[in-house]
Design a protein around this motif. Sequence first.
Motif, PDB file in Angstrom:
ATOM      1  N   LEU A 100      36.004  47.067  38.089  1.00 42.83           N
ATOM      2  CA  LEU A 100      36.185  46.664  36.691  1.00 42.83           C
ATOM      3  C   LEU A 100      34.852  46.663  35.988  1.00 42.83           C
ATOM      4  CD1 LEU A 100      38.569  43.588  37.122  1.00 42.83           C
ATOM      5  CD2 LEU A 100      39.196  45.967  36.746  1.00 42.83           C
ATOM      6  N   GLY A 101      34.850  47.122  34.736  1.00 37.96           N
ATOM      7  CA  GLY A 101      33.640  47.116  33.929  1.00 37.96           C
ATOM      8  C   GLY A 101      33.939  46.687  32.508  1.00 37.96           C
ATOM      9  N   GLY A 102      33.060  45.888  31.947  1.00 38.75           N
ATOM     10  CA  GLY A 102      33.254  45.443  30.568  1.00 38.75           C
ATOM     11  C   GLY A 102      31.954  44.931  29.972  1.00 38.75           C
ATOM     12  N   ARG A 103      31.891  44.945  28.642  1.00 40.14           N
ATOM     13  CA  ARG A 103      30.694  44.453  27.945  1.00 40.14           C
ATOM     14  C   ARG A 103      30.738  42.939  27.802  1.00 40.14           C
ATOM     15  NH1 ARG A 103      27.417  48.893  28.100  1.00 40.14           N
ATOM     16  NH2 ARG A 103      28.452  50.718  27.237  1.00 40.14           N
ATOM     17  N   ALA A 132      49.379  46.789  37.607  1.00 38.40           N
ATOM     18  CA  ALA A 132      48.903  45.419  37.416  1.00 38.40           C
ATOM     19  C   ALA A 132      47.702  45.383  36.473  1.00 38.40           C
ATOM     20  CB  ALA A 132      48.540  44.805  38.761  1.00 38.40           C
ATOM     21  N   ALA A 133      46.836  46.385  36.555  1.00 34.78           N
ATOM     22  CA  ALA A 133      45.674  46.446  35.663  1.00 34.78           C
ATOM     23  C   ALA A 133      46.102  46.728  34.228  1.00 34.78           C
ATOM     24  CB  ALA A 133      44.702  47.514  36.152  1.00 34.78           C
ATOM     25  N   ARG A 134      47.029  47.632  34.040  1.00 33.54           N
ATOM     26  CA  ARG A 134      47.501  47.960  32.689  1.00 33.54           C
ATOM     27  C   ARG A 134      48.191  46.770  32.040  1.00 33.54           C
ATOM     28  NH1 ARG A 134      49.330  52.907  35.494  1.00 33.54           N
ATOM     29  NH2 ARG A 134      47.717  54.495  35.178  1.00 33.54           N
ATOM     30  N   GLN A 135      48.912  45.993  32.839  1.00 38.33           N
ATOM     31  CA  GLN A 135      49.573  44.813  32.298  1.00 38.33           C
ATOM     32  C   GLN A 135      48.570  43.804  31.752  1.00 38.33           C
ATOM     33  OE1 GLN A 135      52.072  43.312  35.441  1.00 38.33           O
ATOM     34  NE2 GLN A 135      53.637  44.899  35.162  1.00 38.33           N
ATOM     35  N   ARG A 136      47.350  43.871  32.233  1.00 35.77           N
ATOM     36  CA  ARG A 136      46.289  42.991  31.743  1.00 35.77           C
ATOM     37  C   ARG A 136      45.531  43.598  30.567  1.00 35.77           C
ATOM     38  NH1 ARG A 136      47.494  41.846  36.737  1.00 35.77           N
ATOM     39  NH2 ARG A 136      47.154  39.755  37.581  1.00 35.77           N
ATOM     40  N   THR A 185      33.857  35.616  35.373  1.00 34.46           N
ATOM     41  CA  THR A 185      34.780  34.875  36.241  1.00 34.46           C
ATOM     42  C   THR A 185      36.197  35.402  36.104  1.00 34.46           C
ATOM     43  OG1 THR A 185      33.423  32.880  36.092  1.00 34.46           O
ATOM     44  CG2 THR A 185      35.709  32.593  36.783  1.00 34.46           C
ATOM     45  N   HIS A 186      36.602  35.696  34.861  1.00 34.90           N
ATOM     46  CA  HIS A 186      37.946  36.242  34.637  1.00 34.90           C
ATOM     47  C   HIS A 186      38.099  37.623  35.281  1.00 34.90           C
ATOM     48  CE1 HIS A 186      38.617  33.499  30.889  1.00 34.90           C
ATOM     49  NE2 HIS A 186      38.709  32.850  32.040  1.00 34.90           N
ATOM     50  N   LEU A 187      37.046  38.424  35.221  1.00 30.78           N
ATOM     51  CA  LEU A 187      37.101  39.746  35.839  1.00 30.78           C
ATOM     52  C   LEU A 187      37.245  39.637  37.358  1.00 30.78           C
ATOM     53  CD1 LEU A 187      34.487  42.020  34.001  1.00 30.78           C
ATOM     54  CD2 LEU A 187      36.968  41.962  33.739  1.00 30.78           C
ATOM     55  N   ARG A 188      36.514  38.723  37.959  1.00 28.39           N
ATOM     56  CA  ARG A 188      36.620  38.534  39.406  1.00 28.39           C
ATOM     57  C   ARG A 188      38.041  38.108  39.788  1.00 28.39           C
ATOM     58  NH1 ARG A 188      31.840  37.642  42.578  1.00 28.39           N
ATOM     59  NH2 ARG A 188      33.036  36.153  43.814  1.00 28.39           N
ATOM     60  N   LYS A 196      37.001  45.641  25.522  1.00 27.99           N
ATOM     61  CA  LYS A 196      37.860  46.458  26.374  1.00 27.99           C
ATOM     62  C   LYS A 196      37.307  46.512  27.795  1.00 27.99           C
ATOM     63  CE  LYS A 196      41.535  49.177  26.498  1.00 27.99           C
ATOM     64  NZ  LYS A 196      42.870  48.739  26.064  1.00 27.99           N
ATOM     65  N   VAL A 197      38.169  46.290  28.758  1.00 30.32           N
ATOM     66  CA  VAL A 197      37.791  46.365  30.164  1.00 30.32           C
ATOM     67  C   VAL A 197      38.339  47.663  30.741  1.00 30.32           C
ATOM     68  CG1 VAL A 197      38.101  45.332  32.451  1.00 30.32           C
ATOM     69  CG2 VAL A 197      37.743  43.870  30.452  1.00 30.32           C
ATOM     70  N   VAL A 198      37.515  48.357  31.523  1.00 27.72           N
ATOM     71  CA  VAL A 198      37.985  49.551  32.214  1.00 27.72           C
ATOM     72  C   VAL A 198      38.208  49.212  33.674  1.00 27.72           C
ATOM     73  CG1 VAL A 198      36.845  51.130  30.614  1.00 27.72           C
ATOM     74  CG2 VAL A 198      35.644  50.386  32.665  1.00 27.72           C
ATOM     75  N   CYS A 199      39.215  49.840  34.243  1.00 27.16           N
ATOM     76  CA  CYS A 199      39.553  49.610  35.647  1.00 27.16           C
ATOM     77  C   CYS A 199      39.678  50.952  36.349  1.00 27.16           C
ATOM     78  CB  CYS A 199      40.862  48.828  35.765  1.00 27.16           C
ATOM     79  SG  CYS A 199      41.398  48.544  37.463  1.00 27.16           S
ATOM     80  N   LEU A 200      38.873  51.140  37.367  1.00 27.56           N
ATOM     81  CA  LEU A 200      38.905  52.352  38.170  1.00 27.56           C
ATOM     82  C   LEU A 200      39.437  51.991  39.556  1.00 27.56           C
ATOM     83  CD1 LEU A 200      38.063  55.397  38.158  1.00 27.56           C
ATOM     84  CD2 LEU A 200      35.945  54.656  39.272  1.00 27.56           C
ATOM     85  N   ILE A 201      40.464  52.694  39.987  1.00 34.30           N
ATOM     86  CA  ILE A 201      41.121  52.388  41.256  1.00 34.30           C
ATOM     87  C   ILE A 201      41.064  53.609  42.154  1.00 34.30           C
ATOM     88  CG2 ILE A 201      43.299  51.732  42.355  1.00 34.30           C
ATOM     89  CD1 ILE A 201      44.033  50.383  39.676  1.00 34.30           C
ATOM     90  N   SER A 202      40.659  53.419  43.395  1.00 35.69           N
ATOM     91  CA  SER A 202      40.671  54.520  44.358  1.00 35.69           C
ATOM     92  C   SER A 202      41.117  53.999  45.717  1.00 35.69           C
ATOM     93  CB  SER A 202      39.290  55.191  44.464  1.00 35.69           C
ATOM     94  OG  SER A 202      38.420  54.453  45.295  1.00 35.69           O
TER      95      SER A 202
END
Length: 460
Positions: free
Chosen positions: A456-459, A293-297, A5-8, A340-346
């Motif tokens: 976004l991807g995370g375990r 914005a992603a890095r700030q998170r 839910t937080h990722l969404r 750790k969450v990864v964020c890929l932006i395109s």
Amino acid sequence: MTNLTHLRLAAREIFEAALRAVDPSAAVLRAVRLEGSTLSICDTAIDIGSRPVYSIAIGKAAEKMAAALEEILGERLTTGIIASNAPRSGPTGSDRIEGTQVNNLRHTVFHGGHPEPNEQSLAAARACFGLLDKANAEHALVIFSISGGGSAMIEWPISEDITLADLRTANKALVNSGASIGEINAVRRAFSSVKGGRLAARAPNCDQVTLIVSDVPVDEERNVASGPSLAPPADAPDAREVIARYNLAYQLPETIVRTVYSEPKLFAEESRALRRHFVLLDNRRALEAAAEAARQRGFATEIFSDTSDQPITEGCTQLLERLTQLREQIGKAPNESVGKVVCLISGGEFACPVTGDGIGGRNLETALRLACASTLILSHNEHFVAVCAGTDGIDGNSPAAGGIVDNTTIARAKAIGLDPDNFLERSDAYSFFVALGDVVATGPTGTNVRDLRILLGGRE
């Protein structure tokens, strides 16, 4: 532990941060200033003296850009024309009825069609012709504010044989063909009296400055709104080759095909008057704002520039493969993998041919294809979220900006009897996301700098 839910929520917030960074009004206010009789536009200073100053704003960001220009120039702005598709209000907020022309302070507003031209698109062209003829006689300064979507919002055929119905049919066939924007515009220019610099060519005596909010690839700003104030790029495709490549000869009206294959009409020679153009906003600014914005998170973030305008299936595969690689890299880093969450932006615009008569667009289809493919790539304990949306707030023929998916999307769909493949075959991704409640709806944003894809991807 990562909460889905937080990722969404984070994905939506990152998209909204990117939208705030590409506000056209703010961009014009940063770029233009008036001090006495000196008008400074980016790195160019113009002594306007007592000369008339005219404004022509075209595209989805036209009203916001015109409003900012009007705020800066005040009484020094003689008059202007807006060709946009915003349905409710003009630059100063005064109400107007859809499809009508009204005077909004110093700008006359036309509600042109999109994605296909309408009667107001033709009326906007006639009004611009009249304004430019007057400006040319006065040796005035003309400021063009050009943004995406303008190709349909102002139009006038180069041949009297071409009707509005022909223009609408041609535009629909071109947009749905799978051709790139450069290829589409090559054909559009061949039958237009507006595109490819032909509009601005009506005022050779005028100094001209063009401000651009770009919805095309980097360094291709001459294709924004089919370039009404800029000559075509030197390496523009040949319109006849594009028609052959995409088998369009029998999809385009005969009047269009005949015009394209007739002797080419030469573009006007360059004027000795001032000619400058500046890109104020583009997809890169949106990508960088999203990444910040992603890095700030605290997310491990990458802008994936390799994926931009590919065919949609190829692009989706590349995105998921790169997301997986990023996740693996983070997992190998000591003391960094836990939580750790990864964020890929395109960004960009995937080529997405329409194969059915459903409701949707390339962003909704990208989101659905990512959801389908993610079930084959991601491990059982990995959360996945993606937001795919257009910065203009409108995706294809849908009222949505795009959609949001996660690693439960396909399972939730099948649980209520939805077959994702069937929706893809019918080009009906919007209906799929409506059923799941996963539509991203912003309404028209008044800007347009292409699409954003935030993964976004995370375990767990």
